[in-house]
Scaffold this active site. Structure first.
Site, PDB file in Angstrom:
ATOM      1  N   ASN A  34       0.812  -1.212   0.000  1.00  0.00           N
ATOM      2  CA  ASN A  34       0.000   0.000   0.000  1.00  0.00           C
ATOM      3  C   ASN A  34       0.851   1.269   0.000  1.00  0.00           C
ATOM      4  OD1 ASN A  34      -2.197  -1.654   0.047  1.00  0.00           O
ATOM      5  ND2 ASN A  34      -2.929  -1.030   2.067  1.00  0.00           N
ATOM      6  N   VAL A  35       0.312   2.331  -0.582  1.00  0.00           N
ATOM      7  CA  VAL A  35       1.034   3.598  -0.682  1.00  0.00           C
ATOM      8  C   VAL A  35       1.502   4.077   0.687  1.00  0.00           C
ATOM      9  CG1 VAL A  35       0.837   6.044  -1.245  1.00  0.00           C
ATOM     10  CG2 VAL A  35      -0.103   4.358  -2.796  1.00  0.00           C
ATOM     11  N   LYS A  36       0.649   3.957   1.700  1.00  0.00           N
ATOM     12  CA  LYS A  36       1.019   4.482   3.028  1.00  0.00           C
ATOM     13  C   LYS A  36       2.190   3.729   3.642  1.00  0.00           C
ATOM     14  CE  LYS A  36      -2.398   1.761   5.600  1.00  0.00           C
ATOM     15  NZ  LYS A  36      -3.570   1.834   6.493  1.00  0.00           N
ATOM     16  N   GLY A  37       2.423   2.488   3.227  1.00  0.00           N
ATOM     17  CA  GLY A  37       3.602   1.759   3.660  1.00  0.00           C
ATOM     18  C   GLY A  37       3.650   1.515   5.151  1.00  0.00           C
ATOM     19  N   ILE A  38       4.850   1.689   5.736  1.00  0.00           N
ATOM     20  CA  ILE A  38       5.047   1.414   7.151  1.00  0.00           C
ATOM     21  C   ILE A  38       6.176   2.291   7.687  1.00  0.00           C
ATOM     22  CG2 ILE A  38       6.661  -0.478   6.666  1.00  0.00           C
ATOM     23  CD1 ILE A  38       5.620  -1.873   9.170  1.00  0.00           C
TER      24      ILE A  38
END
Length: 253
Positions: A129-133
């Site tokens: 996902n774009v938001k990542g980690i």
């Protein structure tokens, strides 16, 4: 595989080299004095002497969770420790995009999923996902990567067909459920299905990840790479470039 060179060490608790460790476990018994005695006996048989029970709490009907603190005499020879070292350069998102665009001249296709009954999408979402980690963007952020996230509880046949439809260069699978080694069985089933469905030259790169995998088991499980806990999207993207673009695996497909 490579061994880290270093001295013989022992655990550290209160003072250097005192051998003190803390372990936690659950026993299938209700919480009472006999349960606490059983926990101490188990700790003793694990080599903890003396063993001090520091926490005990009933967990539902007939189960008790324990934390035990104590001394062990075991030593670790760091020169004998075997680990899987990162054997590829760590690239920035800009560098990944530039290499893919220059060398591949098309978007690199990635398909990700949690297979079997695994419904824990936190891991696969953190990578894709774009938001990542932890402030690092996921693979959807990379403009030269085409990402398909199939989500949870995807069957192996569905994954194979999705990879075929997306002309996947790489398949990423996250496995968190590990009861009765489900993650190992699912991974072997997946790798066997891709070997049966696609010839070697057209098979996507197979990558699995999860907290209970041993990174040295890739060949045994029939996959190209295993990533353990703490893996970042940048590490995965860098490996894809190393294995697929720099290594020219895609060009042979």
């Amino acid at each position: 595989m490579s061994g880290a060179q270093g001295p013989v060490v022992r655990p550290y608790g209160d003072t250097t080299g005192d051998g003190m460790v803390q372990v936690s476990f659950t026993l299938p018994v209700p919480h009472d004095k006999r349960a606490e005695g059983a926990a101490i006996q188990l700790a003793n048989r694990m080599g903890m002497d003396p063993a001090l029970l520091v926490h005990a709490k009933q967990m539902g009907d007939g189960f008790t969770f324990f934390v035990v603190y104590g001394r062990v005499n075991h030593l670790v020879d760091l020169s004998a420790v075997q680990v899987v070292e990162r054997d590829f350069p760590l690239l920035s998102a800009k560098e990944v995009n530039a290499v893919v665009k220059r060398r591949l001249r098309r978007k690199l296709s990635v398909v990700g999923a949690c297979i079997g009954t695994d419904a824990h999408t936190v891991g696969i979402d953190a990578i894709l996902n774009v938001k990542g980690i932890a402030g690092e963007k996921g693979l959807e952020y990379y403009r030269e990567l085409s990402v398909t996230n199939l989500g949870a509880q995807v069957s192996v046949p569905e994954l194979v067909e999705a990879a075929r439809a997306a002309r996947a260069d790489a398949v990423l699978v996250s496995q968190v459920v590990t009861q009765r080694d489900a993650h190992l069985h699912n991974t072997r089933e997946m790798s066997a299905a891709f070997r049966e469905a696609m010839p070697a030259g057209r098979r996507p790169l197979l990558i699995v990840g999860g907290p209970r995998f041993d990174e040295s088991q890739a060949a045994e499980l029939g996959v190209d790479r295993i990533f353990g806990r703490g893996t970042t999207p940048g590490e995965v993207a860098s490996f894809l470039v190393h294995a697929l673009v720099t290594g020219r695996k895609v060009g042979a497909a």
